[in-house]
Design a protein around this motif. Structure first.
Motif, PDB file in Angstrom:
ATOM      1  N   ALA A  65       0.835  -1.218   0.000  1.00  0.00           N
ATOM      2  CA  ALA A  65       0.000   0.000   0.000  1.00  0.00           C
ATOM      3  C   ALA A  65       0.856   1.249   0.000  1.00  0.00           C
ATOM      4  O   ALA A  65       0.404   2.324  -0.430  1.00  0.00           O
ATOM      5  CB  ALA A  65      -0.918  -0.017   1.215  1.00  0.00           C
ATOM      6  N   ASP A  66       2.088   1.116   0.438  1.00  0.00           N
ATOM      7  CA  ASP A  66       2.962   2.278   0.510  1.00  0.00           C
ATOM      8  C   ASP A  66       3.658   2.561  -0.814  1.00  0.00           C
ATOM      9  O   ASP A  66       4.241   3.607  -0.993  1.00  0.00           O
ATOM     10  CB  ASP A  66       3.987   2.045   1.633  1.00  0.00           C
ATOM     11  N   SER A  67       3.553   1.605  -1.740  1.00  0.00           N
ATOM     12  CA  SER A  67       4.280   1.777  -3.007  1.00  0.00           C
ATOM     13  C   SER A  67       3.453   2.668  -3.956  1.00  0.00           C
ATOM     14  O   SER A  67       2.230   2.600  -3.977  1.00  0.00           O
ATOM     15  CB  SER A  67       4.536   0.400  -3.644  1.00  0.00           C
ATOM     16  N   ASN A 124      -9.762   2.070   4.052  1.00  0.00           N
ATOM     17  CA  ASN A 124     -10.739   3.135   3.742  1.00  0.00           C
ATOM     18  C   ASN A 124     -10.061   4.288   3.014  1.00  0.00           C
ATOM     19  O   ASN A 124     -10.626   4.871   2.082  1.00  0.00           O
ATOM     20  CB  ASN A 124     -11.385   3.635   5.035  1.00  0.00           C
ATOM     21  N   GLN A 125      -8.825   4.594   3.493  1.00  0.00           N
ATOM     22  CA  GLN A 125      -8.101   5.687   2.818  1.00  0.00           C
ATOM     23  C   GLN A 125      -7.742   5.308   1.387  1.00  0.00           C
ATOM     24  O   GLN A 125      -7.796   6.150   0.479  1.00  0.00           O
ATOM     25  CB  GLN A 125      -6.836   6.025   3.627  1.00  0.00           C
ATOM     26  N   LEU A 126      -7.383   4.058   1.164  1.00  0.00           N
ATOM     27  CA  LEU A 126      -7.105   3.583  -0.192  1.00  0.00           C
ATOM     28  C   LEU A 126      -8.374   3.630  -1.039  1.00  0.00           C
ATOM     29  O   LEU A 126      -8.331   3.897  -2.249  1.00  0.00           O
ATOM     30  CB  LEU A 126      -6.527   2.168  -0.167  1.00  0.00           C
ATOM     31  N   HIS A 127      -9.468   3.335  -0.415  1.00  0.00           N
ATOM     32  CA  HIS A 127     -10.742   3.363  -1.134  1.00  0.00           C
ATOM     33  C   HIS A 127     -11.064   4.789  -1.579  1.00  0.00           C
ATOM     34  O   HIS A 127     -11.539   5.020  -2.702  1.00  0.00           O
ATOM     35  CB  HIS A 127     -11.860   2.818  -0.230  1.00  0.00           C
ATOM     36  N   VAL A 128     -10.759   5.755  -0.664  1.00  0.00           N
ATOM     37  CA  VAL A 128     -10.987   7.160  -1.041  1.00  0.00           C
ATOM     38  C   VAL A 128     -10.076   7.545  -2.206  1.00  0.00           C
ATOM     39  O   VAL A 128     -10.497   8.213  -3.135  1.00  0.00           O
ATOM     40  CB  VAL A 128     -10.725   8.067   0.191  1.00  0.00           C
ATOM     41  N   PHE A 140      -7.089  17.845  -8.406  1.00  0.00           N
ATOM     42  CA  PHE A 140      -6.969  16.399  -8.322  1.00  0.00           C
ATOM     43  C   PHE A 140      -5.599  16.008  -7.772  1.00  0.00           C
ATOM     44  O   PHE A 140      -5.485  15.103  -6.923  1.00  0.00           O
ATOM     45  CB  PHE A 140      -7.196  15.792  -9.723  1.00  0.00           C
ATOM     46  N   PHE A 141      -4.577  16.733  -8.273  1.00  0.00           N
ATOM     47  CA  PHE A 141      -3.219  16.400  -7.828  1.00  0.00           C
ATOM     48  C   PHE A 141      -3.066  16.714  -6.350  1.00  0.00           C
ATOM     49  O   PHE A 141      -2.477  15.931  -5.590  1.00  0.00           O
ATOM     50  CB  PHE A 141      -2.199  17.206  -8.659  1.00  0.00           C
ATOM     51  N   LYS A 142      -3.580  17.878  -5.876  1.00  0.00           N
ATOM     52  CA  LYS A 142      -3.479  18.237  -4.464  1.00  0.00           C
ATOM     53  C   LYS A 142      -4.248  17.250  -3.621  1.00  0.00           C
ATOM     54  O   LYS A 142      -3.782  16.835  -2.544  1.00  0.00           O
ATOM     55  CB  LYS A 142      -4.027  19.666  -4.260  1.00  0.00           C
ATOM     56  N   ALA A 143      -5.433  16.865  -4.090  1.00  0.00           N
ATOM     57  CA  ALA A 143      -6.241  15.901  -3.314  1.00  0.00           C
ATOM     58  C   ALA A 143      -5.535  14.552  -3.231  1.00  0.00           C
ATOM     59  O   ALA A 143      -5.529  13.864  -2.190  1.00  0.00           O
ATOM     60  CB  ALA A 143      -7.640  15.758  -3.926  1.00  0.00           C
ATOM     61  N   LYS A 144      -4.961  14.138  -4.317  1.00  0.00           N
ATOM     62  CA  LYS A 144      -4.266  12.850  -4.322  1.00  0.00           C
ATOM     63  C   LYS A 144      -3.080  12.884  -3.383  1.00  0.00           C
ATOM     64  O   LYS A 144      -2.834  11.934  -2.626  1.00  0.00           O
ATOM     65  CB  LYS A 144      -3.806  12.558  -5.774  1.00  0.00           C
ATOM     66  N   GLU A 145      -2.311  13.959  -3.338  1.00  0.00           N
ATOM     67  CA  GLU A 145      -1.131  14.040  -2.474  1.00  0.00           C
ATOM     68  C   GLU A 145      -1.543  14.062  -1.002  1.00  0.00           C
ATOM     69  O   GLU A 145      -0.906  13.446  -0.146  1.00  0.00           O
ATOM     70  CB  GLU A 145      -0.319  15.291  -2.829  1.00  0.00           C
ATOM     71  N   ALA A 146      -2.626  14.822  -0.814  1.00  0.00           N
ATOM     72  CA  ALA A 146      -3.104  14.889   0.580  1.00  0.00           C
ATOM     73  C   ALA A 146      -3.555  13.512   1.069  1.00  0.00           C
ATOM     74  O   ALA A 146      -3.271  13.091   2.205  1.00  0.00           O
ATOM     75  CB  ALA A 146      -4.248  15.905   0.693  1.00  0.00           C
ATOM     76  N   GLN A 147      -4.232  12.763   0.183  1.00  0.00           N
ATOM     77  CA  GLN A 147      -4.702  11.422   0.568  1.00  0.00           C
ATOM     78  C   GLN A 147      -3.514  10.499   0.767  1.00  0.00           C
ATOM     79  O   GLN A 147      -3.510   9.639   1.658  1.00  0.00           O
ATOM     80  CB  GLN A 147      -5.644  10.857  -0.509  1.00  0.00           C
ATOM     81  N   LYS A 148      -2.468  10.642   0.000  1.00  0.00           N
ATOM     82  CA  LYS A 148      -1.271   9.789   0.161  1.00  0.00           C
ATOM     83  C   LYS A 148      -0.601  10.053   1.499  1.00  0.00           C
ATOM     84  O   LYS A 148      -0.078   9.131   2.155  1.00  0.00           O
ATOM     85  CB  LYS A 148      -0.295  10.062  -0.990  1.00  0.00           C
ATOM     86  N   LEU A 149      -0.589  11.373   1.886  1.00  0.00           N
ATOM     87  CA  LEU A 149       0.007  11.696   3.179  1.00  0.00           C
ATOM     88  C   LEU A 149      -0.756  11.000   4.326  1.00  0.00           C
ATOM     89  O   LEU A 149      -0.165  10.480   5.283  1.00  0.00           O
ATOM     90  CB  LEU A 149       0.024  13.226   3.396  1.00  0.00           C
ATOM     91  N   GLU A 150      -2.070  10.988   4.204  1.00  0.00           N
ATOM     92  CA  GLU A 150      -2.871  10.309   5.238  1.00  0.00           C
ATOM     93  C   GLU A 150      -2.575   8.818   5.270  1.00  0.00           C
ATOM     94  O   GLU A 150      -2.449   8.193   6.332  1.00  0.00           O
ATOM     95  CB  GLU A 150      -4.370  10.542   4.973  1.00  0.00           C
ATOM     96  N   ILE A 151      -2.440   8.265   4.033  1.00  0.00           N
ATOM     97  CA  ILE A 151      -2.153   6.811   3.940  1.00  0.00           C
ATOM     98  C   ILE A 151      -0.784   6.534   4.535  1.00  0.00           C
ATOM     99  O   ILE A 151      -0.579   5.548   5.271  1.00  0.00           O
ATOM    100  CB  ILE A 151      -2.252   6.359   2.489  1.00  0.00           C
ATOM    101  N   ASN A 152       0.207   7.372   4.247  1.00  0.00           N
ATOM    102  CA  ASN A 152       1.561   7.165   4.767  1.00  0.00           C
ATOM    103  C   ASN A 152       1.572   7.256   6.312  1.00  0.00           C
ATOM    104  O   ASN A 152       2.313   6.516   6.989  1.00  0.00           O
ATOM    105  CB  ASN A 152       2.510   8.218   4.184  1.00  0.00           C
ATOM    106  N   LYS A 153       0.805   8.210   6.797  1.00  0.00           N
ATOM    107  CA  LYS A 153       0.728   8.352   8.263  1.00  0.00           C
ATOM    108  C   LYS A 153       0.158   7.088   8.913  1.00  0.00           C
ATOM    109  O   LYS A 153       0.666   6.593   9.920  1.00  0.00           O
ATOM    110  CB  LYS A 153      -0.127   9.575   8.593  1.00  0.00           C
TER     111      LYS A 153
END
Length: 864
Positions: A65-67, A124-128, A140-153
């Protein structure tokens, strides 16, 4: 502790063998447990490896999931959600496997609960991210980066939690690896040590058992040597059964050489034969049943057997005992013992007959010693190192010694003569006794005795008997008083017949032996003499003797004879006989039954008690006269109590009135005569009171009680305190005993004796009275005094008064007897008479001793 016994005991090695087997079982169980523990440790290590693998799968799962590649795939597959679905399913399977693997570890289970929440959050975060759809590229790019940060956390939190789980598993892996290594080392080592220990014990036990087997062989050889050399027949029998498993006979399995010596049977020939054929005497009188009992009940039995061999009877003492599967019989030849017992029985029978004759003589002699009035003693010599006689030991004294010396036969028996009668050395008696033994000749002598406050004389005969001397003493005091010329010596006591003959003649007794079966009697010579006949003048029997019985006593004589025959029990009785000369005599007879020559006979004595009967008749007449006198005395008491005192009281009344009315008008001579009348009346009153006191002293024992004479003295001293103080008298008293007496009579006794000492006090010296006490034997009392006890209380009243002449010692105890004029000392001469009557009422004795000008002593003896 006896270690040698423990080491050599077979039980010790049996115990060691059991211990070795137990150790083997213990080794096997220990090895099994070690293997099981090692298997458990291996399983735990394997489980830890599985946890490792599951954690690796988890790491791989959240690393995917981190890749960026996986995330891009989710963005590109916005319309195909099966990739995310597979990812979620894979994460769920990994987490479930971890839960299963760590279900025995509560700490890991607690860590997996937030792990599950984090994985769900990551999914759930991956689903989002997978469903992100924004048309503006920048947005879209900002939203995607923000979601990745949440996933990484979230993945960072999962990685942190995973590291904790992994760290705990590493710790568990180290513990389980160490446990596995220890079990892998200890299991074979423990098994090896226990196996060697068990092997050592087994080898040691085997060696001991082997040595015991060798020792048993040696014991068997030793036992065979013993059986070959013993004097007893030793056989071993085994039972023979029938078809019903019942013992019908025994078979000889072993027999020693004594069978040949005693029974003439070859041991080798009888082995294997039946007992009924070889030893038929076992099947006589039920002896086979006893062998069966030994075998069936496994009990030991001993019995005797008589065997007739070579025309000779032989006796065997047999002992049968159960042994393994048969019976061991040991027979000892007791023929010589039986013959010795038979000879001993004959000798014993002869000895019993002799003892019976001795008992007859002893019983007869005992009756004689009780009937005669002589003192008979027997002394045994006591010798020094040079074999010289230095003393004697008292072996026998009859009861006649007691009235003379006060000694009891049982008290002086086995004591030395020098201790009991030391005076024999001073009087020369010891020389007579010694000479009788050394010369073997009877010694005759006379000896005085002063033990009863008066001289007694005895005629003595000393005769040697063994290494001792028999002494017979006869009281010749009266003969000495009547005539000094009369001297008599006891007849020689060489044998018992002469002793019995003399004793019968002196005691007026005869002896008899009556055989009831033949109704024949043997009478002594003195018995014939008592009947007025010559010795053996007629052949005596119960029927013949009846001719001498008084006609009035024949019925009683026949009745007593019938009772003796039926009950075989003799009792003392008295009857009258008429002698050949027609003289009537009273005979008293007694006897006892003994066995003589296998027959029960009666031996006894007959005593002429005519004088005693006549004396009793005289005593009855005297008692009648005494009762008459007592009746007269009672009549006198009534007269003295009423008739004499009534006029005396009237005289006293009129004297008092005359003195009150006319006393002042008397002339000098009239006053003198009047005082004489008053004095006479007072003396008359005192005389009547003392006579009443004297006559009222009762001799009954109903009011006797245990009293303390110390208390009696204190009361009397208190009553006489004024007189004692006025006389300035000193009274010294010992500690007095307790006696059984009448209280008021003891008070009267003490009062009279103390008053007597105060009345007759010295005119020059201060009066002093000593009351002394000690215990004495009855022998210390005068011989004419009737002694009712062995010991007496001796109480002495010793004063320093005017005293009296010794010739008046008896007179002063008589009623109205005075040694002085009434003008010198007051009194009426009844006080000491009262004292005497009180003492005699208590079975005691009182006597007085005095010396004019020195003082008087009154001695009282009261029984214990």
């Amino acid at each position: 502790m006896d270690f040698k016994h423990v080491y050599t005991s077979t039980k010790t090695y049996i115990i060691l063998l059991i211990v070795a087997l137990a150790l083997l079982l213990f080794t096997a169980s220990t090895a099994y447990k070690q293997i099981m523990r090692m298997q458990e440790s291996a399983d735990m290590v394997a489980q830890t490896l599985k946890v490792y693998n599951a954690i690796g799968s988890l790491t791989e799962h959240y690393s995917q999931a981190d890749s960026d590649e996986f995330r891009e795939t989710l963005l590109e597959d916005a319309y195909l959600s099966h990739t995310l679905k597979n990812f979620k399913e894979e994460g769920r399977l990994v987490l479930d496997s971890l839960k299963i693997l760590t279900q025995d570890n509560h700490l890991q289970q607690a860590r997996l609960q937030p792990m599950e929440a984090l994985l769900n959050k990551m999914n759930n975060q991956l689903h989002v991210l997978d469903t992100l759809n924004i048309e503006n590229e920048d947005a879209f790019f900002k939203a995607k980066e923000a979601q990745k940060l949440e996933i990484n956390k979230t993945i960072g939190n999962i990685r942190l939690l995973k590291n904790q789980v992994l760290q705990n598993e590493k710790y568990l892996m180290q513990e389980r690896q160490a446990d596995y290594d220890s079990h892998k080392f200890l299991a074979p080592l423990t098994s090896l040590i226990l196996a060697f220990l068990a092997l050592f014990i087994c080898v040691l036990t085997f060696i001991r058992i082997y040595k015991n087997k060798l020792r048993i062989r040696q014991s068997e050889a030793f036992l065979k040597n013993i059986l070959a050399t013993t004097d007893n027949i030793i056989n071993y029998f085994e039972p023979v059964f029938n078809s019903d498993e019942e013992v019908i006979d025994f078979k000889v399995v072993y027999a020693n050489d004594c069978n040949r010596d005693y029974l003439g049977l070859d041991p080798d020939a009888i082995i294997g034969e039946m007992v009924s054929e070889v030893f038929p005497f076992f099947y006589v009188d039920g002896k086979f049943d006893e062998l069966l009992q030994v075998y069936n009940e496994q009990t030991k039995i001993d019995f005797e057997r008589k065997v007739f061999i070579d025309e000779k009877n032989m006796w065997f003492s047999c002992f049968a005992t159960p042994l393994t599967e048969g019976v061991l019989l040991t027979a000892r030849n007791t023929t010589l013992e039986k013959e010795a017992d038979a000879a001993q029985a004959i000798f014993k029978k002869r000895l019993e007959n002799q003892n019976l004759e001795l008992l007859d003589s002893r019983a007869f002699l005992g009756n004689i010693f009780k009937s005669i009035s002589h003192i008979v003693m027997h002394f045994k010599s006591i010798r020094d190192a040079e074999n010289n006689i230095v003393d004697f030991e008292i072996l026998f004294v009859n009861e006649r010694i007691n009235p003379v010396t006060g000694d009891l036969p049982e008290d002086v028996k086995n004591k030395k003569v020098s201790e009991v009668y030391p005076a024999i050395f001073e009087m020369g008696v010891f020389t007579h006794l010694k000479e009788a033994i050394e010369t073997n000749k009877p010694m005759f002598y006379e000896v005085p005795y002063n033990g009863n406050d008066y001289a007694q004389w005895f005629s003595a005969t000393a005769i040697k008997l063994g290494d001792g001397v028999t002494v017979t003493l006869r009281d010749i005091t009266e003969e000495k008083k009547k005539s000094d010329e009369l001297k008599q010596v006891n007849e020689t006591l060489v044998i018992q017949n002469s002793i019995l003959s003399d004793a019968e003649s002196l005691a007026k007794i005869g002896s008899f032996i009556w055989d009831m079966d033949s109704d024949s009697s043997e009478l002594s010579d003195n018995f014939y003499a008592m009947l007025g006949c010559e010795a053996n003048e007629f052949k005596s029997s119960l029927v013949r003797y009846k001719d001498f019985i008084h006609p009035d006593d024949v019925e009683l004589y026949e009745k007593r004879g019938a009772e003796i025959v039926s009950e075989l029990k003799a009792s003392e009785h008295t009857y009258r006989v008429i002698t050949k000369q027609g003289e009537v005599k009273h005979f008293k007879t007694n006897g006892q039954f003994v066995i003589k020559n296998d027959k029960k006979v009666m031996i006894g004595v007959v005593q002429d008690v005519t004088e005693s009967i006549e004396a009793e008749e005289r005593l009855v007449k005297s008692n009648l006269r005494l009762k008459q006198s007592n009746a007269e005395l009672e009549s006198f008491n009534r007269v003295a109590s009423h008739d004499l005192q009534e006029p005396l009281r009237k005289i006293q009344l009129f004297i008092s009135r005359i003195e009150d009315r006319e006393g002042d008008h008397f002339s000098e001579k009239g006053r003198f005569y009047f005082e004489k009348v008053v004095s006479g009346v007072k003396r008359m009153e005192s005389l009547i009171k003392n006579l009443l006191a004297y006559s009222r002293i009762d001799s009954s024992k109903s009011n006797f009680e245990k009293i303390d004479l110390n208390e009696i003295f204190e009361k009397v001293e208190d009553d006489l305190a004024t007189r004692i103080q006025d006389a300035n008298a000193e009274i010294v008293v010992d500690k007095l005993p307790q006696v059984k007496a009448v209280v008021f009579q003891m008070e009267q006794l003490f009062t009279n004796l103390i008053s007597n000492a105060l009345k007759y006090r010295s005119l020059t010296d201060a009066p002093k009275l000593e009351i002394r006490y000690k215990k004495v034997k009855s022998s210390k009392l005068p011989g004419h005094v009737l002694k009712v006890k062995k010991r007496y209380h001796k109480i002495s009243f010793i004063d320093n008064g005017i005293g009296f002449d010794a010739e008046h010692a008896e007179k002063i105890f008589e009623v109205f007897q005075r040694l002085h004029q009434k003008t010198e000392y007051s009194g009426n001469g009844i006080g000491l008479a009262i004292c005497k009557k009180i003492v005699e009422n208590h079975n005691g004795f009182i006597r007085a001793k005095g010396e004019p000008g020195v003082g008087a002593t009154f001695i009282i003896y009261l029984p214990f």
